[in-house]
Design an enzyme around this catalytic site. Structure first.
Site, short mmCIF file in Angstrom:
data_model
loop_
_atom_site.label_atom_id
_atom_site.label_comp_id
_atom_site.label_asym_id
_atom_site.label_seq_id
_atom_site.Cartn_x
_atom_site.Cartn_y
_atom_site.Cartn_z
N GLY A 5 26.37 37.18 96.64
CA GLY A 5 25.07 37.74 96.98
C GLY A 5 24.99 38.30 98.07
O GLY A 5 24.29 39.36 98.38
N THR A 6 25.31 37.49 99.32
CA THR A 6 25.19 37.89 100.67
C THR A 6 25.84 39.26 100.93
O THR A 6 25.40 40.30 101.54
CB THR A 6 25.73 36.78 101.57
OG1 THR A 6 24.64 35.67 101.18
CG2 THR A 6 25.66 37.26 102.92
N CYS B 93 20.68 27.55 102.64
CA CYS B 93 21.07 28.19 103.80
C CYS B 93 20.47 27.56 105.14
O CYS B 93 21.35 27.46 106.19
CB CYS B 93 20.93 29.69 103.74
SG CYS B 93 21.96 30.45 102.46
N GLN C 56 18.12 35.67 92.45
CA GLN C 56 17.39 34.48 91.64
C GLN C 56 17.21 35.02 90.33
O GLN C 56 16.56 34.24 89.60
CB GLN C 56 16.26 34.01 92.74
CG GLN C 56 16.77 33.27 93.89
CD GLN C 56 17.54 31.96 93.79
OE1 GLN C 56 17.18 31.29 92.63
NE2 GLN C 56 18.19 31.56 94.72
N SER D 153 24.43 37.63 92.04
CA SER D 153 25.64 36.41 92.37
C SER D 153 25.76 35.64 91.07
O SER D 153 24.94 35.34 90.32
CB SER D 153 24.71 35.79 93.34
OG SER D 153 25.55 34.23 93.51
N HIS E 209 27.13 32.31 91.45
CA HIS E 209 26.82 30.88 90.97
C HIS E 209 25.48 30.44 91.00
O HIS E 209 25.39 29.29 91.00
CB HIS E 209 27.71 30.41 92.37
CG HIS E 209 26.72 30.53 93.61
ND1 HIS E 209 26.15 29.59 94.23
CD2 HIS E 209 26.66 31.53 94.59
CE1 HIS E 209 25.36 29.99 95.35
NE2 HIS E 209 25.92 31.30 95.51
N ASN F 32 13.85 33.08 96.76
CA ASN F 32 14.43 31.74 96.37
C ASN F 32 13.86 30.64 96.80
O ASN F 32 14.21 29.40 96.16
CB ASN F 32 15.51 32.04 97.05
CG ASN F 32 15.39 32.24 98.45
OD1 ASN F 32 14.66 33.11 98.95
ND2 ASN F 32 16.04 31.57 99.27
N THR G 29 42.06 42.62 96.89
CA THR G 29 42.62 42.11 95.53
C THR G 29 41.52 41.50 94.67
O THR G 29 41.10 40.55 95.17
CB THR G 29 43.86 41.28 95.65
OG1 THR G 29 44.72 41.88 96.26
CG2 THR G 29 44.36 40.96 94.17
#
Lengths: 389, 389
Positions: free
Chosen positions: B71-72, B328, B183, B203, B205, B155, B241
């Protein structure tokens, strides 16, 4: 049908032990490494351990390793990071970068991008074996040169560059030295303390680790501007929730690479040498790259009057996975910049074949390829207007 | 000891079905998606299918999705990509960006970085619930504004922003609109065709997929300068890759999210509502964020006279994984910028607790937390010089 994978320079299968090491981090120890609770602690511990394993493969310090999303990102962080640091700080240095003509696109393309922004880049040429011309490199250095980036070993033809010597030159001239060691790590012993290397790129999926994970060695006191900004992960140099399962896999892959390097390289070299002997038995076949100073797993040929792509597809039909050069450029029509740089004519550059061996290849694989390859070459030549017969 | 994970906004466990989908791509179908041989074809097919699954969760086209490292990175590609495109092309637009005061660092930090390079950024304020002030946003627009970036849902406090309305404003003013939906995806139905969104970050995860994989929706005809240059993967916008196992996992996670969204959100919302009721039974406890327009899994509290970090550690000792705000910033000493933006005093912002629920939480988990939390708050208040008693 039997399937033989001989494209390890493009990517490798993930080692069973690596997968086993990763698995618990998907479903049990799945915390965010920045979290304060016990799930976070587990993740942070794994991150630390893996950083240690990766550092170890270079004989580096844990603090000198940051994790990235892969080799390409590592190269970009290194090159653009040093370039923007130099630009921002307006050092005594001007905007000059030295690289080679045979770098991976992950180095060449960032350099081309920087050229558009006013940086000047010298692409040093190579000899017929793909060895960087040291004289030319030395002569290219000016007071404006702030960065040299030369790959450790070439991804197409396997030639190993004189990194120690280039590092010495860079150091004597007070120039930051980066090397893309994506193909070299795990195949050559690397002791970062014996090299004047400031930045070194690694990739997990070239050494039986997972795709999507890389690392960058950054020598203490080397400063770079980050490419990605955010939560401040990896000492602020690569913000992003750490990919713990991938990083654990990378750590395990490094551990295995170190443990197995001597045995693996001996075994793979003997298979490769046999393969080269067999292939060179084919009429008008030639080995590209340096005869000795090359990666033990790399065999790269030119077959006269053959179209490389047809060769790859025909070999794939016979169950053999090979490539013409790098995977990145395999769907492009241009001849390889590496082969042109070592002096092949464009039409010859199109007739190339890379067979890159790995841990799981056996003598039976070599015998099979040695059996099939001459047939396929013969078949394609029969249809080729360029072939004499 | 019983362990209860209530930090799903930080990261989620990987769903068993997702792991099962990924596994074959580590050891069997391990080819490089750019390779021409059969291993490459398998990888390329998986890449295509996964892109379809991810696009589907937004009702977008496959061609509008690029895969990233998280996401970042998606946020960075979007914001810097549009900024540099605008700068290079010297459009009619000047160097002005509008964002909000409560964005994730993955948006705020790129903006701050761009400010150092001459861009001007307006950080629009929010009301006490964390809703972006639309009037202020509209008044901030000038002829120089080329980009608006406002998150879909916050978030920390879970507030859902009026994305449709902001999209309409952006569109009317011919401004590119990016939203960080990390989110929101998987928790809210998102139909990209009903929103005037040009770029949207996802994202894996956060939705029971693997770490180290993200995506960026890029509407057709929106042009950006890539952050990473190399082999030209992902339409040249993100060279590297492709992380096939990770991408396959992301695709499967999106498929599951879509299939389960209605049922999951109903169930999670009812657990969350019960949790909120229980927690608000504690003396001098307050809910942060919007009472209704909030993510169904988010509960965010302020407890008077409590130090959030102590609360997290004490809860962790009792087997409950929670956080003060974003992972974070959980190891930083500054109070949350989100809580300050909604008007909490710094000392109050320090007393916060985020409990973010997920698929695997049960009513037993809620009962356990409802049992433990008041005890822990009481214990910490006993030691607090700020507590009246």
């Amino acid at each position: 049908m039997k399937r033989i994978y001989m494209d390890h320079a493009a990517t490798t299968p993930v080692d069973k032990e690596v997968v086993d090491a990763m698995l618990p981090y998907f479903t049990n120890f799945y915390g965010n490494a920045s979290s304060l609770h016990s799930f976070g602690e587990e993740a942070h511990y794994a991150l630390d351990e893996s950083r240690h394993n990766v550092a170890d493969v270079l004989n580096a310090e844990r603090e000198e390793i940051i994790f990235t999303g892969g080799g390409t990102e590592s190269d970009n962080i290194a090159i653009k990071g040093v370039a923007f640091e130099n630009k921002d700080k307006r050092n005594t240095k001007g905007p000059h970068i030295i690289t080679s003509a045979i770098e991976h696109p992950a180095v060449l393309e960032p350099c081309k991008h920087l050229e558009k922004q006013g940086f000047k880049v010298k692409y040093v040429s190579v000899d017929k074996y793909g060895m960087v011309k040291i004289d030319e490199l030395e002569q290219s250095i000016s007071k404006d040169t702030f960065l040299i980036s030369i790959m450790y070993a070439n991804n197409e033809i396997g030639t190993i560059e004189p990194i120690e010597e280039i590092g010495r030159i860079a150091s004597e001239n007070n120039i930051v030295f980066h090397t893309d060691a994506v193909q070299a790590v795990g195949k050559l012993p690397i002791d970062i303390n014996k090299l004047n290397v400031d930045l070194l790129s690694l990739s997990a999926h070239k050494i039986y680790g997972p795709k999507g994970v890389g690392a960058l060695f950054i020598k203490k006191d080397v400063r770079i501007v980050p490419l990605v900004h955010g939560g401040g992960h990896e000492r602020g140099l690569r913000s992003s929730t750490e990919n713990i399962p991938g990083i654990v896999g990378f750590g395990k892959a490094c551990e295995l690479a170190q443990k197995r390097m001597v045995k693996d390289t001996q075994c793979i070299k003997s298979l490769r040498d046999r393969l080269v002997r067999e292939a060179l038995g084919i009429e008008e076949s030639y080995l590209n790259g340096h005869p000795e100073k090359r990666l033990v797993n790399n065999a790269h040929f030119y077959f006269a009057a053959i179209e490389g792509e047809s060769l790859i597809l025909r070999l794939s039909d016979k169950g053999i996975a090979a490539s013409t050069g790098s995977a990145c450029s395999s769907k492009k029509l241009q001849p390889s910049h590496v082969l042109l740089a070592i002096g092949l004519k464009p039409e010859h550059a199109h007739g190339s074949l890379r067979l890159s061996l790995g841990r799981e290849n056996t003598i039976e694989d070599i015998i099979y390829v040695a059996d099939v390859l001459p047939e396929v070459v013969k078949y394609l030549r029969k249809m080729s207007p360029l072939w004499k017969g």
